[in-house]
Design a protein around this motif. Structure first.
Motif, PDB file in Angstrom:
ATOM      1  N   PHE A 164       0.821  -1.214   0.000  1.00 25.46           N
ATOM      2  CA  PHE A 164       0.000   0.000   0.000  1.00 25.46           C
ATOM      3  C   PHE A 164       0.853   1.262   0.000  1.00 25.46           C
ATOM      4  N   GLY A 165       1.863   1.320   0.867  1.00 24.88           N
ATOM      5  CA  GLY A 165       2.700   2.511   0.913  1.00 24.88           C
ATOM      6  C   GLY A 165       3.383   2.791  -0.414  1.00 24.88           C
ATOM      7  N   THR A 166       3.766   1.737  -1.091  1.00 26.77           N
ATOM      8  CA  THR A 166       4.451   1.899  -2.373  1.00 26.77           C
ATOM      9  C   THR A 166       3.509   2.427  -3.436  1.00 26.77           C
ATOM     10  N   ILE A 167       2.272   1.914  -3.475  1.00 28.21           N
ATOM     11  CA  ILE A 167       1.343   2.400  -4.506  1.00 28.21           C
ATOM     12  C   ILE A 167       0.965   3.857  -4.262  1.00 28.21           C
ATOM     13  N   ILE A 168       0.824   4.251  -3.002  1.00 29.15           N
ATOM     14  CA  ILE A 168       0.531   5.656  -2.701  1.00 29.15           C
ATOM     15  C   ILE A 168       1.695   6.540  -3.141  1.00 29.15           C
ATOM     16  N   GLU A 169       2.911   6.086  -2.888  1.00 32.19           N
ATOM     17  CA  GLU A 169       4.084   6.860  -3.315  1.00 32.19           C
ATOM     18  C   GLU A 169       4.125   6.982  -4.832  1.00 32.19           C
ATOM     19  N   SER A 170       3.817   5.881  -5.538  1.00 31.77           N
ATOM     20  CA  SER A 170       3.822   5.909  -7.000  1.00 31.77           C
ATOM     21  C   SER A 170       2.769   6.863  -7.542  1.00 31.77           C
ATOM     22  N   ILE A 171       1.560   6.778  -6.996  1.00 34.42           N
ATOM     23  CA  ILE A 171       0.475   7.648  -7.458  1.00 34.42           C
ATOM     24  C   ILE A 171       0.812   9.110  -7.194  1.00 34.42           C
ATOM     25  N   THR A 172       1.350   9.384  -6.014  1.00 31.71           N
ATOM     26  CA  THR A 172       1.677  10.761  -5.638  1.00 31.71           C
ATOM     27  C   THR A 172       2.767  11.344  -6.538  1.00 31.71           C
ATOM     28  N   ALA A 173       3.817  10.567  -6.769  1.00 29.44           N
ATOM     29  CA  ALA A 173       4.978  11.082  -7.495  1.00 29.44           C
ATOM     30  C   ALA A 173       4.803  11.065  -9.011  1.00 29.44           C
TER      31      ALA A 173
END
Length: 209
Positions: A164-173
């Motif tokens: 989850f943390g990785t997908i949020i980082e990907s979406i944000t960046a």
């Protein structure tokens, strides 16, 4: 003639971690009257071939390698001779479906694929799977998000190889930095826009923890 986007919805199953679910997938075809690429060859090669017609398929592009997005790849490649492109981070998922065959080549962040004079930029967006990518077409005002971003939030991260943390980082960046009017064409379900999804980032994060 400018490139156009066509959508085909195919139905089948998604299997992972011992479970199987019925799913409808969006297959996207980008090109003109002469050539095209197929984004995610899901379930029904005959239906995809019918939509392609007599055009040359220059590549089969995969947003990730969950079986429901790649289960028509072998038949489509056999019929068209098109190369299959997948980020190397998803090879273990690919190998579970096609243990005796490899993708033609990898996809890397920043890579540009051109079809019918239109550029598709590869955005590496891990989280739903390690090798997940999106394809951004600035001239079409569109991003093909696979299962990274949906109408209503991030893709699922509750199964193997997801985070989850990785997908949020990907979406944000990588995605929320795109223009707000960018149309998001997803791997399943309805389209959305970056501007419609961006305000909900904080509630996604709260919901995910």
């Amino acid at each position: 003639m400018a490139a156009r986007i066509e959508n085909l919805v195919t139905s089948g199953t998604f299997s992972l971690d011992g479970g199987t679910w019925d799913v409808d997938n969006n297959v996207w075809i980008v090109g003109d009257d002469r050539e095209c690429v197929v984004i995610d060859a899901a379930h029904d090669a005959d239906a995809i071939l019918a939509a392609i017609g007599d055009r040359t398929v220059t590549a089969i592009l995969l947003t990730h390698a969950h079986n429901d997005h790649i289960d028509a790849v072998a038949a489509l490649q056999a019929a068209t001779g098109a190369p299959v492109l997948l980020n190397d981070g998803d090879r273990m998922l690919w190998d579970a479906v096609y243990p005796d065959a490899a993708p033609s080549s990898g996809l890397v962040d920043g890579q540009v694929i051109t079809v019918a004079g239109t550029e598709l930029e590869v955005l590496h967006t891990p989280g739903h799977s390690p090798g997940a990518v999106c394809f951004y077409a600035p001239s079409l005002g569109t991003v093909f998000s696979g299962d990274t971003l949906f109408n209503g939030g991030p893709g699922a991260t509750g199964r193997s190889y997801s985070d989850f943390g990785t997908i949020i980082e990907s979406i944000t960046a990588k995605l929320l930095t795109l223009p707000a009017d960018t149309v998001v064409l997803t791997g399943h379900g309805d389209s959305t826009t970056i501007g419609a999804e961006a305000p909900h980032l904080e509630e996604w994060i709260a919901r995910g923890h």
